[in-house]
Design an enzyme around this catalytic site. Structure first.
Site, PDB file in Angstrom:
ATOM      1  N   LEU A   1      49.093  37.034  48.582  1.00 52.24           N
ATOM      2  CA  LEU A   1      49.627  38.363  48.822  1.00 52.24           C
ATOM      3  C   LEU A   1      50.287  38.359  50.200  1.00 52.24           C
ATOM      4  O   LEU A   1      49.812  37.674  51.111  1.00 52.24           O
ATOM      5  CB  LEU A   1      48.513  39.410  48.755  1.00 52.24           C
ATOM      6  CG  LEU A   1      47.876  39.585  47.368  1.00 52.24           C
ATOM      7  CD1 LEU A   1      46.647  40.473  47.453  1.00 52.24           C
ATOM      8  CD2 LEU A   1      48.892  40.154  46.382  1.00 52.24           C
TER       9      LEU A   1
ATOM     10  N   GLU B   1      42.459  49.054  47.690  1.00 57.40           N
ATOM     11  CA  GLU B   1      43.564  48.734  46.787  1.00 57.40           C
ATOM     12  C   GLU B   1      43.087  47.762  45.722  1.00 57.40           C
ATOM     13  O   GLU B   1      43.415  47.894  44.547  1.00 57.40           O
ATOM     14  CB  GLU B   1      44.746  48.148  47.587  1.00 57.40           C
ATOM     15  CG  GLU B   1      46.079  48.211  46.853  1.00 57.40           C
ATOM     16  CD  GLU B   1      46.278  47.160  45.791  1.00 57.40           C
ATOM     17  OE1 GLU B   1      46.951  47.447  44.784  1.00 57.40           O
ATOM     18  OE2 GLU B   1      45.754  46.037  45.948  1.00 57.40           O
TER      19      GLU B   1
END
Length: 188
Positions: free
Chosen positions: A23, A33
């Protein structure tokens, strides 16, 4: 009625979704998240499991201790592999083969279908004629990226003003602000 296809993705302002197989904000962790991702992709229907479809690179980007994604049917796409990678439940050569697998062998067990990456798989799903929803976490900070989400075309997708169970409030973790958005395909 055809099955709704869902995608879940977190993207930077330039639609960047990855950098060097991680990521973009790695090593920072966005726990809320990630919990949102887990809640969306885990089934709520008794006796069924959601299906997560991902490309080979996405599979190997998941830390080994977290593979397969628990309580979900994991399908990995690869034209090169001859057998599912260790821990994966199924292997399919391409997206249409994965969907056929869901509708045939997995039809009794499968609840929702979730695409979780990578870029070309998102592209294929977004171009399909099936009813589609995109659950996008808009990361409000730019990070260096080398992998991108295809453009979310306003003539193909509409941003929903609200969606059950998805907050529209601004989120913040580790100095990174983000918000959850849900897009739905416009049926032609």
């Amino acid at each position: 009625m055809p099955r709704v296809l869902n995608a879940v993705v977190a993207a930077c302002p330039d639609l960047g979704i990855g950098h060097r197989g991680q990521l973009p904000w790695h090593p920072l962790r966005l726990s809320k998240e990630f919990a949102h991702f887990r809640r969306l992709t885990s089934s709520s229907e008794e006796g069924k499991q959601n299906v997560v479809i991902m490309g080979r690179k996405t599979w190997f980007s998941i830390p080994e201790k977290n593979r397969p994604l628990r309580d979900r049917i994991n399908i990995v796409l690869s034209r090169e592999l001859k057998a599912p990678p260790a821990g994966a439940h199924h292997l399919a050569a391409d997206f249409s083969s994965a969907l056929a697998l869901v509708e045939t062998q997995l039809s009794e067990r499968a609840d929702q279908v979730w695409v979780i990456g990578g870029s070309s798989l998102y592209q294929e799903m977004m171009e399909s004629r099936a009813p589609t929803r995109l659950f996008v976490t808009q990361i409000l900070k730019q990070f260096e990226c080398d992998t991108f989400l295809p453009d979310i075309s306003p003539d193909k997708f509409v941003l929903l003003p609200e969606f059950p169970g998805v907050t529209r409030e601004l989120q913040e973790e580790n100095g990174i602000q983000y918000r959850f958005e849900v897009y739905e395909s416009v049926q032609q």
